[in-house]
Design an enzyme around this catalytic site. Sequence first.
Site: not given
Length: 290
Positions: A53, A97, A120
Site C-alpha cells: 500500500k 490494518q 476503508d
Amino acid sequence: MDTKIIDGTSLARAVRAGLRSRVEALRSAGVVPGLAVVLAGDDPASRVYVRNKGRACTEVGLHSEQHDLPAQATEAQVLERVRLLNGDPRIHAILVQLPLPAHIRVERVLHAIAPEKDADGFHPFNVGLLATGHPAFVPCTPAGVMRMIESAGIAPEGRHAVIVGRSNIVGKPMAMLLLQANATVTLCHSKTRDLGEMTRQADILVAAIGRARFLTGDMVKPGAVVIDVGINRLPDTQGQGGKLAGDVDFQSVLGRASHLTPVPGGVGPMTIAMLLENTVLAAERSLKQA
Ligand code: NAP
C-alpha cells in the site's frame, strides 16, 4: 466456452494513472493527499499488504505514513494513535490494518476513525450511508470488484448476483453495491443449505470465503461471471511452496464461466487502487470544506 480473464493488475494500473492528474490538481492547490496506515502486531501477511500500500501511494504522488505498534500494544494506545491521526491536517485518510491482535476490540478502533478520514469505509456512519444508497467511502475490496465488473462491460441490472461470504469488509458491502446496481442479490454463508444450488443460479458469482479453491466448476452456471476475492496461502505440505490460491478452483471454472478473475493479479491489486482513490477523494473533500 472461452473464459475471459479480468486482469486486475492492468486495471489497477489504469486507475492509478487516472489518479495522477487528480493528485496533481490537489498538489497545485497546496494539498498533498496523505494516507496513514496503522499496523499493530507482526502478522507477516499484514506487513506485506501494508508495504504494498505504501509503495502504491508513493507511485501516484501521495504522502503515506506507516504507524507500527507492537503486538502487546493496548487498545487505549491504538485508540490514541487513531485520535492523533484524526487531528493531523497532513493526513486525509486512515486505515487500520486488520486483523488486530485478539485483545483489541476491532469495533472500538474502527468507530474511533473520523468518518471523513475513513479510507476503508468501515465506520458505521459510512456503512449506514452505503446501506441507504448514499455512499461516501465505499470499502475498497467490493469497490474494486464493482470496477472490475464494469470494466468487463457487464451490467449487473436485472442479473442474479450470488455472494458467498457475509463479512463486514467484503460480503455485506458487496451485496449493498450490487443491489444498488439493480442486481437481485443472494448472500450465502456457512449456514446456507445446499450452497451449490444457490451458486448455480448466479449470473454473477462472488466468492469471499477464505477457503482455498472451495468453489468448483460444478457449482458455477455456464456463462456466469465469477469474481474470486479469496487470498489463501497454500500449506507447504501440499508441495505448493506456500503459493497463493483464491476461493475459486480456477482450473475447473475455466472454460465454464464467461469471465473469471485470477488470484493473484485479480481483486487484490484493485483493492489497493481503490484505497488510493478513497485517499484522493478524502483530500478533495477536505479542500472543498476548507
Ligand atoms: P471472513 O470474515 O472469514 O468471512 C468468511 C465468510 O465466508 C463468512 O461469512 C463465512 O460464513 C463464509 N464461509 C466460510 N465457510 C463457508 C462455507 N463452507 N460455505 C459457505 N460460506 C462459508 O473473511 P473475509 O475477510 O470476508 O475474507 C474472505 C476472503 O477474501 C479471504 O480469503 C480473504 O483473505 C480475502 N480477502 C481478499 C481481499 C483482497 O484484497 N483481494 C480483501 C479482503 C479479504 P459465516 O459468516 O457463517 O461464518
